[in-house]
Design a protein around this motif. Structure first.
Motif, PDB file in Angstrom:
ATOM      1  N   TRP A  50       0.802  -1.221   0.000  1.00 21.93           N
ATOM      2  CA  TRP A  50       0.000   0.000   0.000  1.00 21.93           C
ATOM      3  C   TRP A  50       0.836   1.272   0.000  1.00 21.93           C
ATOM      4  N   ASN A  51       2.142   1.157   0.088  1.00 23.96           N
ATOM      5  CA  ASN A  51       2.998   2.339   0.067  1.00 23.96           C
ATOM      6  C   ASN A  51       2.591   3.322   1.169  1.00 23.96           C
ATOM      7  N   MET A  52       2.393   2.766   2.364  1.00 21.78           N
ATOM      8  CA  MET A  52       1.932   3.567   3.497  1.00 21.78           C
ATOM      9  C   MET A  52       2.721   3.176   4.740  1.00 21.78           C
ATOM     10  N   PRO A  53       3.363   4.146   5.407  1.00 21.55           N
ATOM     11  CA  PRO A  53       4.111   3.821   6.619  1.00 21.55           C
ATOM     12  C   PRO A  53       3.204   3.303   7.740  1.00 21.55           C
ATOM     13  N   VAL A  54       3.675   2.262   8.406  1.00 24.75           N
ATOM     14  CA  VAL A  54       2.998   1.718   9.579  1.00 24.75           C
ATOM     15  C   VAL A  54       4.063   1.573  10.661  1.00 24.75           C
ATOM     16  N   LEU A  55       3.865   2.240  11.792  1.00 22.39           N
ATOM     17  CA  LEU A  55       4.813   2.207  12.895  1.00 22.39           C
ATOM     18  C   LEU A  55       4.191   1.461  14.057  1.00 22.39           C
ATOM     19  N   VAL A  56       4.988   0.646  14.712  1.00 21.99           N
ATOM     20  CA  VAL A  56       4.517  -0.188  15.814  1.00 21.99           C
ATOM     21  C   VAL A  56       5.242   0.215  17.081  1.00 21.99           C
ATOM     22  N   GLY A  57       4.497   0.336  18.164  1.00 22.10           N
ATOM     23  CA  GLY A  57       5.141   0.635  19.441  1.00 22.10           C
ATOM     24  C   GLY A  57       4.268   1.438  20.364  1.00 22.10           C
ATOM     25  N   ASP A  58       4.879   2.478  20.943  1.00 25.83           N
ATOM     26  CA  ASP A  58       4.189   3.313  21.918  1.00 25.83           C
ATOM     27  C   ASP A  58       4.098   4.740  21.383  1.00 25.83           C
ATOM     28  N   CYS A  59       3.969   5.697  22.289  1.00 22.71           N
ATOM     29  CA  CYS A  59       3.778   7.086  21.882  1.00 22.71           C
ATOM     30  C   CYS A  59       4.964   7.660  21.108  1.00 22.71           C
ATOM     31  N   ARG A 116       6.533  12.720   5.818  1.00 17.77           N
ATOM     32  CA  ARG A 116       7.217  13.879   5.218  1.00 17.77           C
ATOM     33  C   ARG A 116       8.298  13.428   4.233  1.00 17.77           C
ATOM     34  N   THR A 117       9.043  12.406   4.595  1.00 16.15           N
ATOM     35  CA  THR A 117      10.066  11.879   3.691  1.00 16.15           C
ATOM     36  C   THR A 117       9.428  11.361   2.410  1.00 16.15           C
ATOM     37  N   GLN A 118       8.352  10.616   2.551  1.00 17.84           N
ATOM     38  CA  GLN A 118       7.655  10.086   1.385  1.00 17.84           C
ATOM     39  C   GLN A 118       7.155  11.223   0.492  1.00 17.84           C
ATOM     40  N   SER A 119       6.577  12.247   1.088  1.00 18.19           N
ATOM     41  CA  SER A 119       6.058  13.379   0.315  1.00 18.19           C
ATOM     42  C   SER A 119       7.177  14.112  -0.414  1.00 18.19           C
ATOM     43  N   GLU A 120       8.304  14.305   0.264  1.00 19.48           N
ATOM     44  CA  GLU A 120       9.447  14.974  -0.361  1.00 19.48           C
ATOM     45  C   GLU A 120       9.987  14.160  -1.533  1.00 19.48           C
ATOM     46  N   MET A 121      10.071  12.862  -1.357  1.00 18.05           N
ATOM     47  CA  MET A 121      10.599  12.005  -2.424  1.00 18.05           C
ATOM     48  C   MET A 121       9.644  11.966  -3.617  1.00 18.05           C
ATOM     49  N   GLU A 122       8.341  11.914  -3.339  1.00 16.02           N
ATOM     50  CA  GLU A 122       7.365  11.928  -4.424  1.00 16.02           C
ATOM     51  C   GLU A 122       7.451  13.241  -5.202  1.00 16.02           C
ATOM     52  N   ALA A 123       7.564  14.355  -4.475  1.00 14.52           N
ATOM     53  CA  ALA A 123       7.622  15.665  -5.127  1.00 14.52           C
ATOM     54  C   ALA A 123       8.899  15.834  -5.951  1.00 14.52           C
ATOM     55  N   PRO A 159      11.155  12.720 -10.976  1.00 11.39           N
ATOM     56  CA  PRO A 159      11.138  13.419 -12.263  1.00 11.39           C
ATOM     57  C   PRO A 159       9.767  13.498 -12.927  1.00 11.39           C
ATOM     58  N   ASP A 160       9.003  12.447 -12.849  1.00 17.45           N
ATOM     59  CA  ASP A 160       7.692  12.427 -13.505  1.00 17.45           C
ATOM     60  C   ASP A 160       6.566  12.492 -12.490  1.00 17.45           C
ATOM     61  N   TYR A 161       6.782  13.222 -11.401  1.00 18.64           N
ATOM     62  CA  TYR A 161       5.811  13.266 -10.314  1.00 18.64           C
ATOM     63  C   TYR A 161       4.506  13.915 -10.759  1.00 18.64           C
ATOM     64  N   VAL A 162       3.426  13.223 -10.487  1.00 21.75           N
ATOM     65  CA  VAL A 162       2.090  13.755 -10.677  1.00 21.75           C
ATOM     66  C   VAL A 162       1.441  13.712  -9.305  1.00 21.75           C
ATOM     67  N   ASN A 163       0.883  14.797  -8.853  1.00 20.93           N
ATOM     68  CA  ASN A 163       0.313  14.881  -7.518  1.00 20.93           C
ATOM     69  C   ASN A 163      -0.940  14.004  -7.430  1.00 20.93           C
ATOM     70  N   THR A 164      -0.741  12.746  -7.064  1.00 18.41           N
ATOM     71  CA  THR A 164      -1.842  11.810  -6.911  1.00 18.41           C
ATOM     72  C   THR A 164      -1.787  11.213  -5.524  1.00 18.41           C
ATOM     73  N   ASP A 165      -2.793  10.500  -5.180  1.00 25.48           N
ATOM     74  CA  ASP A 165      -2.824   9.798  -3.900  1.00 25.48           C
ATOM     75  C   ASP A 165      -1.722   8.752  -3.899  1.00 25.48           C
ATOM     76  N   HIS A 166      -0.852   8.754  -2.874  1.00 18.76           N
ATOM     77  CA  HIS A 166       0.252   7.810  -2.843  1.00 18.76           C
ATOM     78  C   HIS A 166      -0.200   6.357  -2.797  1.00 18.76           C
ATOM     79  N   LYS A 167      -1.453   6.132  -2.479  1.00 10.39           N
ATOM     80  CA  LYS A 167      -1.949   4.753  -2.456  1.00 10.39           C
ATOM     81  C   LYS A 167      -2.455   4.310  -3.819  1.00 10.39           C
ATOM     82  N   SER A 168      -2.401   5.184  -4.813  1.00  7.33           N
ATOM     83  CA  SER A 168      -2.924   4.833  -6.122  1.00  7.33           C
ATOM     84  C   SER A 168      -2.071   3.808  -6.859  1.00  7.33           C
ATOM     85  N   VAL A 169      -0.913   3.478  -6.296  1.00  7.01           N
ATOM     86  CA  VAL A 169      -0.072   2.479  -6.945  1.00  7.01           C
ATOM     87  C   VAL A 169      -0.715   1.107  -6.899  1.00  7.01           C
ATOM     88  N   ASN A 170      -1.760   0.958  -6.145  1.00  6.36           N
ATOM     89  CA  ASN A 170      -2.380  -0.357  -5.986  1.00  6.36           C
ATOM     90  C   ASN A 170      -3.503  -0.506  -6.960  1.00  6.36           C
TER      91      ASN A 170
END
Length: 133
Positions: free
Chosen positions: A92-101, A112-119, A122-133
């Protein structure tokens, strides 16, 4: 990056752990720029149900990342959950973190890292990052 939407999974069989960390997690998320209305909380019956519960977030909501409030253990169930979550993140190209607060800061950093890398792609189109599925 626009609004930050985070899902939180609380495991019913570990509810005392989750409740001890829920307030600090939501406060951390708000301090990191997440509006309270953009924090979605659901529960999972058991640790083994966490990957499917997390997939519900990926499929049926607009969250950018998920935090699973669960106590680490050496159990087969915990290891199975981690395996399922790892597969889910890759699918799903979605971060999942396990643990506590403390997972709140990591979740925001990953989004933020994912958003920066997507932006920067080279051929970035502003779409939902989950659209790869």
């Amino acid at each position: 990056m626009g609004e930050l939407r985070i899902g939180i999974v609380m495991v019913k069989e570990q509810m005392s752990f989750a409740q001890r960390h829920l307030s600090a997690t939501t406060e951390s998320l708000k301090a990191l720029g997440c509006a309270e209305s953009d924090i979605k909380i659901i529960s999972s019956p058991t640790v083994l149900n966490v990957p499917l519960t997390t997939q519900f977030f990926a499929e049926y909501t607009e969250v950018d990342a998920v935090i699973v409030l669960v106590e680490p253990s050496q159990s087969r169930e915990y290891e199975t959950m981690l395996y399922g979550i790892t597969r889910l993140q890759m699918t799903w190209n979605m971060p999942v973190l396990v643990g506590d607060c403390t997972a709140a800061e990591q979740a925001v950093e990953m989004v933020r890292t994912q958003s920066e890398m997507e932006a920067a792609a080279p051929d970035y189109v502003n779409t939902d990052h989950k659209s790869v599925n």
